[in-house]
Design a protein around this motif. Structure first.
Motif, short mmCIF file in Angstrom:
data_model
loop_
_atom_site.label_atom_id
_atom_site.label_comp_id
_atom_site.label_asym_id
_atom_site.label_seq_id
_atom_site.Cartn_x
_atom_site.Cartn_y
_atom_site.Cartn_z
N ARG A 247 6.59 6.06 -25.34
CA ARG A 247 5.69 5.90 -24.13
C ARG A 247 4.96 4.58 -24.29
O ARG A 247 5.16 3.61 -23.31
CB ARG A 247 4.67 6.90 -23.96
N ASP A 248 4.58 4.31 -25.41
CA ASP A 248 3.89 2.73 -25.55
C ASP A 248 4.45 1.81 -25.25
O ASP A 248 4.17 0.68 -24.65
CB ASP A 248 3.08 2.70 -26.92
N GLN A 249 5.85 1.70 -25.72
CA GLN A 249 6.68 0.65 -25.55
C GLN A 249 6.87 0.34 -24.17
O GLN A 249 7.09 -0.68 -23.64
CB GLN A 249 8.03 0.73 -26.58
N ILE A 250 7.59 1.69 -23.65
CA ILE A 250 7.88 1.43 -22.39
C ILE A 250 6.94 1.22 -21.10
O ILE A 250 7.09 0.21 -20.25
CB ILE A 250 8.80 2.70 -21.74
N PHE A 251 5.62 1.55 -21.41
CA PHE A 251 4.95 1.15 -20.46
C PHE A 251 4.03 0.04 -20.48
O PHE A 251 3.46 -0.66 -19.70
CB PHE A 251 3.77 2.63 -19.96
N LYS A 252 4.19 -0.49 -21.45
CA LYS A 252 3.66 -1.88 -22.12
C LYS A 252 4.77 -2.94 -21.72
O LYS A 252 4.37 -3.90 -20.85
CB LYS A 252 3.22 -1.84 -23.51
N ASN A 253 5.96 -2.57 -22.29
CA ASN A 253 6.99 -3.87 -21.84
C ASN A 253 8.26 -3.16 -21.50
O ASN A 253 9.29 -3.10 -22.48
CB ASN A 253 6.98 -4.65 -23.36
N LYS A 319 13.83 -2.17 -31.36
CA LYS A 319 12.94 -1.33 -32.09
C LYS A 319 12.12 -0.63 -30.88
O LYS A 319 11.59 -1.01 -29.93
CB LYS A 319 11.60 -2.22 -32.84
N ASN A 320 12.05 0.55 -31.15
CA ASN A 320 11.24 1.65 -30.35
C ASN A 320 12.06 1.73 -28.83
O ASN A 320 11.46 2.68 -28.23
CB ASN A 320 9.98 1.35 -30.05
N CYS A 321 13.03 1.29 -28.46
CA CYS A 321 13.66 1.28 -27.19
C CYS A 321 15.02 0.95 -27.27
O CYS A 321 15.67 0.24 -27.89
CB CYS A 321 12.65 0.64 -26.17
N GLN A 322 15.84 1.54 -26.16
CA GLN A 322 17.15 1.23 -25.86
C GLN A 322 17.29 0.99 -24.36
O GLN A 322 16.60 1.60 -23.51
CB GLN A 322 18.21 2.13 -26.30
N TYR A 323 18.02 0.04 -23.88
CA TYR A 323 18.15 -0.31 -22.26
C TYR A 323 19.52 -0.72 -22.14
O TYR A 323 20.19 -1.20 -22.88
CB TYR A 323 17.04 -1.25 -21.98
N ARG A 324 19.98 -0.70 -20.81
CA ARG A 324 21.22 -1.12 -20.45
C ARG A 324 20.93 -2.24 -19.37
O ARG A 324 20.81 -2.06 -18.06
CB ARG A 324 21.88 0.04 -19.73
N CYS A 325 20.76 -3.62 -19.84
CA CYS A 325 20.73 -4.79 -18.76
C CYS A 325 21.20 -5.76 -19.67
O CYS A 325 20.90 -6.08 -20.76
CB CYS A 325 19.25 -4.72 -18.45
N HIS A 326 21.73 -6.78 -18.66
CA HIS A 326 22.19 -8.21 -19.32
C HIS A 326 21.09 -8.86 -19.39
O HIS A 326 20.98 -9.84 -20.40
CB HIS A 326 23.19 -8.73 -18.32
N PHE A 327 20.02 -8.86 -18.58
CA PHE A 327 18.67 -9.81 -18.71
C PHE A 327 17.72 -9.16 -18.90
O PHE A 327 16.62 -8.80 -17.89
CB PHE A 327 18.86 -10.71 -17.30
N PRO A 328 17.38 -8.24 -19.84
CA PRO A 328 16.08 -7.67 -20.27
C PRO A 328 14.77 -8.48 -20.12
O PRO A 328 15.10 -9.48 -20.22
CB PRO A 328 16.33 -7.17 -21.70
#
Ligand code: SF4
Length: 338
Positions: A247-253, A319-328
């Motif tokens: 939660r902290d990672q996603i809602f902050k960054n 760290k603390n997250c994973q995502y699917r994007c070429h330009f995070p």
């Protein structure tokens, strides 16, 4: 070791126009006592993921997975009968619209007794029949009390139509936890409830998670309400998990532009000083499952899209997250106007 460990779950639907992939290789893990929220717009495949975990099989639905482990048991090595038995013993599912999920022709009492673990041998011992009956009643009352219902007499002797939405939801949760599941799945449990009732239901679920170490997977579009409730969030878009993390990672960054757009709308909606006319709205349409783009599925609505986005982005683990994007998105992007 995760309590539930699913890798590359895919759900396909057979239609008159051919087989359509709805859920595309999603991976999920959850530990005992943790709460994972599956968020994202309607039609993103969240409910199908729940149904796949529960193995609620319809004739036109096909499930695949590369890994499906529950409490260290590799379900893919078992027969479908054994798989269903283990799922049934360890998980419970609270479907959408509790009022419609309850049997309108039976009093709550009868429906509660029905879901309690069966004790088959008692019928041969007449003398203990009454004892078992009383135990059943006491268990039902205790379940209702634990689910936040004080007036158990009224509820037990009512039909679902005589109860409010929040009372029905609490009864559904009481029924779901009757078998002491290790994993509780809930599909939109707070939709259509008033703010105070939403809070009551989430508090109740939090109690089950903390006291009984029940792992909870909850679907909700209402991320403002569940923000403080879930430990982890997974955002789905067009059948894929586009971002997942604490939660902290996603809602902050947030890293994915879709996640960021949902969080921006949530923040604007929760701000009492915000003019509702200027709430950021995601433009464009969700892609059609029959004609999915070969590249990033969010591409047509993404303001950061570039040519390379015509190629499907891989999942990046950080760290603390994973995502699917070429330009995070970089740190702090949530609060910038860019
Ligand atoms: S891969 Fe490209 S189109 Fe897709 S979300 Fe990222 S920037 Fe946007």
């Amino acid at each position: 070791m995760a309590l539930l460990d699913i890798r590359n779950l895919t759900v396909k639907i057979k239609t008159d126009e051919g087989i359509i992939t709805i859920v595309d290789r999603i991976s999920l893990t959850i530990n005992a006592g943790k709460i994972l929220a599956l968020a994202g717009a309607s039609g993103s495949g969240k409910s199908l993921v729940m149904q796949a975990i529960m193995m609620l099989r319809k004739d036109n639905v096909i499930y695949y997975a590369d890994r499906f482990k529950l409490d260290e048991t590799d379900l893919l090595k078992l027969s479908s009968h054994q798989r269903r038995r283990i799922i049934g013993e360890n998980t419970s599912f609270v479907m959408q619209e509790p009022k419609r999920s309850l049997d309108p022709s039976l009093k709550i009492k009868a429906q509660l007794y029905e879901v309690m673990p069966k004790i088959k041998w008692y019928r041969f011992f007449t003398r203990i029949k009454n004892f078992i009956k009383n135990t059943k009643k006491q268990t039902a009352v205790a379940l209702l009390h634990r689910s936040g219902i004080k007036d158990h007499r009224k509820i037990m002797n009512s039909y679902p139509s005589q109860l409010s939405d929040v009372e029905c939801q609490k009864v559904m949760i009481a029924m779901a936890v009757a078998s002491e599941p290790k994993i509780l799945l809930l599909d939109e449990p707070i939709v259509n409830l008033e703010i105070a009732s939403r809070f009551q239901v989430l508090k109740l679920l939090d109690k089950y998670s903390k006291n009984d170490h029940t792992a909870i997977i909850i679907i909700s579009n209402d991320i403002a309400s569940i923000y403080n409730f879930a430990d982890e969030f997974a955002f789905m878009y067009a059948g894929q998990i586009v971002e997942r993390g604490s939660r902290d990672q996603i809602f902050k960054n947030p890293r994915h532009p879709y996640t960021a757009s949902l969080i921006r709308s949530m923040m604007a909606l929760s701000d009492p000083g915000q003019n509702k006319k200027f709430i950021p709205v995601l433009k464009g349409k969700h892609p059609d499952y029959k004609h999915m783009p070969i590249g990033c599925r969010f591409g047509a609505r993404c303001r950061y899209a570039k040519r390379i986005c015509n190629k499907m982005p891989d999942i990046t683990m950080s760290k603390n997250c994973q995502y699917r994007c070429h330009f995070p998105l970089p740190d702090g992007a949530l609060n910038s106007d860019d």
